[in-house]
Design a protein around this motif. Structure first.
Motif, mmCIF file in Angstrom:
data_model
loop_
_atom_site.group_PDB
_atom_site.id
_atom_site.type_symbol
_atom_site.label_atom_id
_atom_site.label_comp_id
_atom_site.label_asym_id
_atom_site.label_seq_id
_atom_site.Cartn_x
_atom_site.Cartn_y
_atom_site.Cartn_z
ATOM 1 N N ARG A 63 -11.220 -24.194 -1.012
ATOM 2 C CA ARG A 63 -12.347 -23.616 -1.558
ATOM 3 C C ARG A 63 -12.892 -22.347 -0.653
ATOM 4 O O ARG A 63 -12.931 -22.508 0.583
ATOM 5 N N LEU A 64 -13.294 -21.409 -1.204
ATOM 6 C CA LEU A 64 -13.729 -19.999 -0.409
ATOM 7 C C LEU A 64 -14.494 -19.300 -1.272
ATOM 8 O O LEU A 64 -14.416 -19.483 -2.424
ATOM 9 N N THR A 65 -15.312 -18.541 -0.396
ATOM 10 C CA THR A 65 -16.391 -17.740 -1.136
ATOM 11 C C THR A 65 -16.268 -16.004 -0.896
ATOM 12 O O THR A 65 -16.929 -15.433 -1.265
ATOM 13 N N GLY A 66 -15.183 -15.842 -0.368
ATOM 14 C CA GLY A 66 -14.738 -14.420 -0.201
ATOM 15 C C GLY A 66 -13.289 -14.366 -0.164
ATOM 16 O O GLY A 66 -12.582 -15.015 -0.906
ATOM 17 N N SER A 67 -12.949 -13.045 0.284
ATOM 18 C CA SER A 67 -11.397 -12.723 0.339
ATOM 19 C C SER A 67 -10.610 -13.412 1.748
ATOM 20 O O SER A 67 -11.307 -13.396 2.483
ATOM 21 N N VAL A 68 -9.505 -13.965 1.362
ATOM 22 C CA VAL A 68 -8.535 -14.492 2.349
ATOM 23 C C VAL A 68 -7.398 -13.928 2.224
ATOM 24 O O VAL A 68 -6.820 -13.749 1.365
ATOM 25 N N GLN A 69 -6.667 -13.766 3.302
ATOM 26 C CA GLN A 69 -5.188 -13.369 3.520
ATOM 27 C C GLN A 69 -4.579 -14.676 3.531
ATOM 28 O O GLN A 69 -4.888 -15.744 4.030
ATOM 29 N N PHE A 70 -3.377 -14.767 2.734
ATOM 30 C CA PHE A 70 -2.708 -16.212 2.912
ATOM 31 C C PHE A 70 -1.318 -15.831 3.455
ATOM 32 O O PHE A 70 -0.740 -14.787 3.108
ATOM 33 N N GLU A 71 -0.702 -16.633 4.316
ATOM 34 C CA GLU A 71 0.535 -16.508 4.732
ATOM 35 C C GLU A 71 1.582 -17.788 4.615
ATOM 36 O O GLU A 71 0.807 -18.673 4.882
ATOM 37 N N LEU A 72 2.524 -17.864 4.081
ATOM 38 C CA LEU A 72 3.357 -19.006 4.132
ATOM 39 C C LEU A 72 4.644 -18.786 5.170
ATOM 40 O O LEU A 72 5.287 -17.804 5.215
ATOM 41 N N PHE A 73 4.673 -19.976 5.633
ATOM 42 C CA PHE A 73 5.696 -20.064 6.903
ATOM 43 C C PHE A 73 6.620 -21.246 6.634
ATOM 44 O O PHE A 73 6.268 -22.246 6.378
ATOM 45 N N ASP A 74 7.971 -20.782 7.160
ATOM 46 C CA ASP A 74 8.984 -21.941 7.346
ATOM 47 C C ASP A 74 9.125 -21.910 8.706
ATOM 48 O O ASP A 74 9.845 -20.871 9.380
ATOM 49 N N ARG A 75 8.455 -22.866 9.453
ATOM 50 C CA ARG A 75 8.252 -22.902 11.080
ATOM 51 C C ARG A 75 7.865 -21.722 11.552
ATOM 52 O O ARG A 75 6.569 -21.289 11.122
ATOM 53 N N ASP A 76 8.471 -20.653 12.122
ATOM 54 C CA ASP A 76 7.908 -19.680 12.748
ATOM 55 C C ASP A 76 8.278 -18.241 11.798
ATOM 56 O O ASP A 76 7.706 -17.232 12.207
ATOM 57 N N ASP A 77 9.140 -18.608 10.746
ATOM 58 C CA ASP A 77 9.300 -17.347 9.789
ATOM 59 C C ASP A 77 8.481 -17.029 8.799
ATOM 60 O O ASP A 77 8.113 -18.172 8.033
ATOM 61 N N ARG A 78 7.486 -16.130 8.728
ATOM 62 C CA ARG A 78 6.788 -15.850 7.354
ATOM 63 C C ARG A 78 7.571 -15.345 6.351
ATOM 64 O O ARG A 78 8.595 -14.612 6.209
ATOM 65 N N ILE A 79 7.276 -16.017 5.048
ATOM 66 C CA ILE A 79 8.092 -15.959 3.955
ATOM 67 C C ILE A 79 7.477 -15.334 2.949
ATOM 68 O O ILE A 79 7.928 -14.680 2.033
ATOM 69 N N LEU A 80 6.018 -15.483 2.877
ATOM 70 C CA LEU A 80 5.208 -14.763 1.723
ATOM 71 C C LEU A 80 3.985 -14.438 2.443
ATOM 72 O O LEU A 80 3.596 -15.202 3.443
ATOM 73 N N SER A 81 3.407 -13.420 2.163
ATOM 74 C CA SER A 81 1.868 -13.318 2.353
ATOM 75 C C SER A 81 1.088 -12.411 1.366
ATOM 76 O O SER A 81 1.881 -11.879 0.490
ATOM 77 N N GLY A 82 -0.152 -12.628 1.261
ATOM 78 C CA GLY A 82 -0.834 -11.647 0.425
ATOM 79 C C GLY A 82 -2.344 -11.938 0.375
ATOM 80 O O GLY A 82 -2.842 -12.221 1.497
ATOM 81 N N VAL A 83 -3.236 -11.602 -0.513
ATOM 82 C CA VAL A 83 -4.638 -11.633 -0.532
ATOM 83 C C VAL A 83 -5.203 -12.104 -1.637
ATOM 84 O O VAL A 83 -4.730 -11.869 -2.684
ATOM 85 N N LEU A 84 -6.155 -13.203 -1.278
ATOM 86 C CA LEU A 84 -6.825 -13.745 -2.532
ATOM 87 C C LEU A 84 -8.197 -13.038 -2.483
ATOM 88 O O LEU A 84 -8.735 -13.132 -1.570
ATOM 89 N N GLU A 85 -8.580 -12.350 -3.462
ATOM 90 C CA GLU A 85 -9.850 -11.525 -3.415
ATOM 91 C C GLU A 85 -10.769 -12.124 -4.594
ATOM 92 O O GLU A 85 -10.305 -12.074 -5.671
#
Length: 152
Positions: free
Chosen positions: A111-133
């Motif tokens: 649950r969130l009340t504002g904007s967040v950045q999300f990042e998806l990782f496989d161990r230390d490797d970021r494979i996806l990122s974006g913003v939920l606004e």
């Protein structure tokens, strides 16, 4: 300290009308009308890669508030204002070697009340990122006030 007295909201005042205001850096949310955005399922399908024994069992999903006033909860537990965000695991749900796809899912309630950045990782490797606004009911995003001022 003669002549000091308390006020109903916890401030200290003296007879000269000067006030010492005591406050905490953390102010609990008192706005009951704050809109919460609920994420009940986060689902990712990754395609066009070789599915084999090295395909991970899980991925890590991080949610990072973009504004200090954004409230963030995972499964009913609110994160600290001093936290860099919250993390949850997406477990591997399916793999399809023929179509070279894997799906990962999390059913944690975010649950969130504002904007967040999300990042998806496989161990230390970021494979996806974006913003939920958060958007208003008419579909505009959170920076609507600035747009109105510029357009006025």
């Amino acid at each position: 300290m003669e002549g000091l007295y308390g006020t109903p909201n916890g401030e200290v005042a003296n007879n000269n009308g000067l006030q010492l205001i005591r406050y905490s850096a953390y102010q609990p949310c008192t706005k009951l009308s704050s809109a919460w955005f609920d994420l009940r399922v986060f689902y990712v399908r990754i395609s066009n890669f070789q599915v084999n024994d090295l395909t991970p069992e899980s991925l890590t999903l991080n949610h990072i508030p973009l504004d200090p006033e954004t409230l963030l909860e995972v499964n009913g537990t609110r994160s600290s204002i001093y936290s860099d965000g919250v993390s949850c695991l997406l477990r591997r749900d399916r793999i399809d070697k023929r179509s070279e796809e894997a799906t990962f899912v999390s059913t944690d309630t975010i649950r969130l009340t504002g904007s967040v950045q999300f990042e998806l990782f496989d161990r230390d490797d970021r494979i996806l990122s974006g913003v939920l606004e958060m958007c208003s009911s008419n579909g505009s995003t959170g920076n609507q006030k600035a747009i109105q001022r510029d357009g006025a």
